[in-house]
Design an enzyme around this catalytic site. Sequence first.
Site, short mmCIF file in Angstrom:
data_model
loop_
_atom_site.label_atom_id
_atom_site.label_comp_id
_atom_site.label_asym_id
_atom_site.label_seq_id
_atom_site.Cartn_x
_atom_site.Cartn_y
_atom_site.Cartn_z
N ASN A 165 -6.32 5.39 6.97
CA ASN A 165 -6.79 5.18 5.30
C ASN A 165 -7.90 3.97 5.15
OD1 ASN A 165 -5.60 6.88 3.96
ND2 ASN A 165 -3.27 6.28 3.34
N HIS B 240 0.40 -0.89 -0.26
CA HIS B 240 0.07 -0.10 -0.30
C HIS B 240 0.61 1.33 0.04
CE1 HIS B 240 -2.57 3.17 2.04
NE2 HIS B 240 -3.80 2.54 1.71
N GLY B 241 2.12 1.51 0.68
CA GLY B 241 3.17 2.13 0.17
C GLY B 241 2.47 3.47 1.84
N ASP B 242 1.21 3.60 2.13
CA ASP B 242 0.45 4.67 2.77
C ASP B 242 -0.25 4.25 4.20
OD1 ASP B 242 0.62 7.39 4.74
OD2 ASP B 242 -0.78 8.10 2.76
N PHE B 243 -0.01 2.91 4.90
CA PHE B 243 -0.98 2.72 5.16
C PHE B 243 -1.05 2.92 6.86
CE2 PHE B 243 -2.76 -1.70 7.38
CZ PHE B 243 -4.53 -1.58 6.89
#
Length: 304
Positions: A206, A199-202
């Site tokens: 979010n 995801h990278g920005d979990f």
Amino acid sequence: MASAPRVRLEPPQRLARTVAAWEGEAGREWLAALPGLAREYLERWRLTPERVQQPGGNISMVVLVRAEDGTPAALKLGMVTEETREEHAALAHWDGRGAARLLRADPERGVMLLERLGGDVSLRSLPEAKAMLEAAEVVRRLWVPPAAGHAFTSLADRTAVLAEALASRRAPQLDALVDEALALRERLVADAPEPVLLHGDFHQGNVLSGSRMPWLAIDPKPLVGEPAYDLAWLVRDRLETLAASPAAQAATRRRVNRLADALDLDRERLRGWALFRAVEAGAWALSVGARGDGELLLEFAAWL
């Protein structure tokens, strides 16, 4: 359907502040063009607007809409950056498994039509222990092999850019933490397990409530790499509350251990990525004048 005149398609205040501060003149130009872009896609995709989501995101505007057949959806208009340019591809690859479903997209212009979720209800509405359990179940579904020939950035490449920026923000009081963060990143990249789509920005904010599934992720900044990296922000969720607890360091270590055990990950690798990301984010915050945020992130890194 043309947009209704009563719906104001103006960027939310938070979006206007952050884009202007982070992106300068290019950001201000994008903000000025945003209402026209929204009207264009409302007409092109025959959508009826209901309202602009408030307070909204930091680099995107979301308009709650109805499709021509009456189906509720969300029109997302975002800045296209290195981190966001493959957001549509990740959502298409997941196809609703653990994340909001992508309905239509114009990637070149940063416009997507998405399944509508409960924008006002995130995992942060739950007690912390329950939120962490639910988050673990959601992120587990996202960790799938990427498609052959994918265009996602690798974790090694993404963090190389972050490491270079971190090294340039050295200060005497940060030297020890910066050295540790950079050394950990080198070791983790050199001996990485089989990569998956991340995801990278979990984090809890979010993950929103849904109708077809209880919880679904939004706003990925996708890349390909090891799962432990994806938990680094989750470990520091509700950081102000954590910092106010009487034994913050012990509580932080317990979080790392519990998340690693729940998802069958190596505790030390999770600790390492959490520390690297906290130091990098803290040094960045200090560099842009967000002293309170930066100091809190660096204190968190020291607990690790």
